[in-house]
Scaffold this active site. Structure first.
Site, PDB file in Angstrom:
ATOM      1  N   ASP A   4      -6.496   6.068  12.532  1.00 27.83           N
ATOM      2  CA  ASP A   4      -5.123   6.528  12.351  1.00 27.83           C
ATOM      3  C   ASP A   4      -5.028   7.829  11.566  1.00 27.83           C
ATOM      4  O   ASP A   4      -4.163   8.661  11.839  1.00 27.83           O
ATOM      5  CB  ASP A   4      -4.283   5.447  11.672  1.00 27.83           C
ATOM      6  CG  ASP A   4      -3.812   4.374  12.646  1.00 27.83           C
ATOM      7  OD1 ASP A   4      -3.889   4.621  13.866  1.00 27.83           O
ATOM      8  OD2 ASP A   4      -3.365   3.315  12.201  1.00 27.83           O
ATOM      9  N   ARG A  11       1.243   6.325  17.044  1.00 29.15           N
ATOM     10  CA  ARG A  11       1.021   7.315  15.991  1.00 29.15           C
ATOM     11  C   ARG A  11       1.598   8.697  16.295  1.00 29.15           C
ATOM     12  O   ARG A  11       2.153   9.342  15.395  1.00 29.15           O
ATOM     13  CB  ARG A  11      -0.472   7.418  15.663  1.00 29.15           C
ATOM     14  CG  ARG A  11      -1.101   6.130  15.128  1.00 29.15           C
ATOM     15  CD  ARG A  11      -0.162   5.350  14.251  1.00 29.15           C
ATOM     16  NE  ARG A  11      -0.799   4.208  13.601  1.00 29.15           N
ATOM     17  CZ  ARG A  11      -0.158   3.094  13.326  1.00 29.15           C
ATOM     18  NH1 ARG A  11       1.119   2.954  13.668  1.00 29.15           N
ATOM     19  NH2 ARG A  11      -0.770   2.112  12.703  1.00 29.15           N
ATOM     20  N   SER A  47      -5.759  -7.789   8.333  1.00 31.54           N
ATOM     21  CA  SER A  47      -4.758  -6.716   8.332  1.00 31.54           C
ATOM     22  C   SER A  47      -4.031  -6.701   9.668  1.00 31.54           C
ATOM     23  O   SER A  47      -4.666  -6.797  10.725  1.00 31.54           O
ATOM     24  CB  SER A  47      -5.455  -5.369   8.099  1.00 31.54           C
ATOM     25  OG  SER A  47      -4.538  -4.309   8.216  1.00 31.54           O
ATOM     26  N   ASP A  55       0.813  -1.211   0.000  1.00 34.75           N
ATOM     27  CA  ASP A  55       0.000   0.000   0.000  1.00 34.75           C
ATOM     28  C   ASP A  55       0.852   1.269   0.000  1.00 34.75           C
ATOM     29  O   ASP A  55       0.609   2.192  -0.785  1.00 34.75           O
ATOM     30  CB  ASP A  55      -0.938   0.009   1.207  1.00 34.75           C
ATOM     31  CG  ASP A  55      -2.056  -1.025   1.077  1.00 34.75           C
ATOM     32  OD1 ASP A  55      -2.140  -1.672   0.017  1.00 34.75           O
ATOM     33  OD2 ASP A  55      -2.836  -1.187   2.032  1.00 34.75           O
TER      34      ASP A  55
END
Length: 419
Positions: A130, A101, A184, A19
């Site tokens: 996110d 993050r 995922s 990705d």
């Protein structure tokens, strides 16, 4: 409204996976801009050098490829402060993805300043948390930077279109990615999260192959293991008497927890963007650390301070989950939490056994526990039990007045929802 001019240089949060490799090429073709890739080693357990090779293959100059080992920074400056608060989102989730993050976002901003970039980019989708965490963090640190979120901009809206774009631009696609990925995965030193596909129906138990790092409890050793964790001012500093750096300590606890099947969570949570999602989280070392921190606070933290801290914890956890790590309210709460940890120093012994971790002993030179006061044996005058009469009488006064009013007005017994 006129279209915004194309960015000249973009710093991309780059994993090296399919990705973000597609995003890298999309940024080049869409904007004709220079791209700087940033790959953070947060202890995800993957070899990161292939990300460098793939970025070079996609035309990124060596000086524009940043791969940084941030494991110590991650645990010392983000995980440990969060664990001082005993932060748990919605009563269960230890915030493993959420807390990573802000660190990634901070480094994106810093690298943008170092390289003269006018934008940063991330690979978060428009459905998840996110995107919010990255972009709120960037807004707090440098609002002049443009944030590019390709998943909200491009027309590559299916796996088929992504693969077609990859093939058109000669981006390598692993064979197991040609079909639908089973789920995922996101990982760092604190946890592994698995979402999507086989996990999307919350009525179906997750298959064992979803687990990435924790042994299923049924397969864990049949004998328990004891571990001792030493704390100084709220932070763990040693395991079984061996002083360890923050990242090394968490890695050691991960090994112990993984072996004993500790830290598996199957959760349907409320995302900040409004939907519910189901995830399987594995947080072996963090689960041990939380139990140990609670254990040492039991004897070192005053009741008033501890109860206030517990009442604020859900708000603190929600701020982290929602992406407000760099907000003034989180920083204010952190100051209060850190002040509470002044005497949270000592050692906790825990028993690890088939998915459970339990405090069995704790001791500290800073302990507030007084055996003389609490004993059922003779206390040599340490506590005068007759003092309790006045204490109870004063606390009962308002209850007596309410009961008298109820009797005067003809009410029944109190305690219900009525008058």
């Amino acid at each position: 409204m006129p279209a915004r001019p194309a960015p000249k240089k973009v710093v991309l949060a780059y994993s090296g996976g399919l990705d973000t490799s597609i995003i890298l090429k999309w940024l080049q073709t869409e904007y004709g801009c220079e791209v700087v890739t940033f790959t953070a080693d947060l202890g995800q357990g993957e070899e990161l050098e292939p990300a460098r090779a793939k970025a070079q293959m996609l035309g990124i100059r060596p000086e524009n490829i940043r791969i940084e080992d941030l494991r110590e920074t991650f645990v010392r400056d983000y995980v440990f402060p969060m664990f001082r608060a005993n932060a748990v989102y919605e009563g269960l989730y230890l915030l493993g993805t959420s807390i990573a993050r802000p660190l990634i976002a901070r480094r994106l901003v810093e690298i943008a300043r170092e390289t003269g970039a006018d934008a940063v980019a991330h690979g978060a989708t428009g459905k998840g948390n996110d995107q919010v965490r990255f972009e709120l963090s960037v807004a707090a640190l440098d609002p002049s930077l443009r944030v590019i979120a390709p998943w909200r901009l491009w027309d590559l809206t299916s796996r088929t279109k992504l693969l077609e774009f990859a093939e058109a631009h000669q981006i390598p696609v692993a064979k197991d990615k040609r079909g639908e990925a089973p789920f995922s995965v996101d990982a760092n030193l604190l946890h592994t999260s698995s979402e999507g596909k086989v996990l999307e129906n919350p009525a179906e138990p997750f298959p064992d192959y979803v687990l990435q790092r924790v042994t299923p409890p049924e397969q864990a050793p049949d004998s328990p293991e004891m571990v001792e964790i030493t704390f100084e001012r709220g932070d763990a500093v040693a395991v079984n008497g061996e002083a360890l750096s923050p990242a090394t300590l968490l890695a050691r606890l991960n090994e112990l927890g993984s072996r004993h099947g500790i830290g598996i969570l199957d959760l349907v949570e409320n995302r900040f963007v409004g939907m519910k999602s189901r995830g399987v989280y594995e947080t072996p070392g963090g689960t041990i650390l939380l139990e140990a921190h609670r254990g040492i606070e039991q004897i070192t933290l005053d009741a008033g301070a501890g109860h206030l801290k517990d009442s604020l914890m859900p708000r603190y956890a929600e701020l982290i989950y929602n992406g407000f790590w760099f907000s003034p309210e989180r920083e204010m709460l952190q100051a209060l939490i850190d002040r509470s940890q002044e005497h949270v120093t000592g050692t906790v012994r825990l028993k690890l056994y088939k998915g459970s971790v339990r405090t069995v002993a704790r001791w500290s030179d800073h302990s507030l526990y007084s055996e003389r006061h609490v004993t059922f044996e003779e206390d040599a005058g340490a506590y005068d039990q007759t003092d309790a009469q006045g204490f109870i009488t004063l606390n009962a006064l308002r209850l007596r007045l309410i009961a008298a009013r109820r009797a005067r007005l003809g009410g029944g017994l109190g305690g219900g929802l009525g008058g």
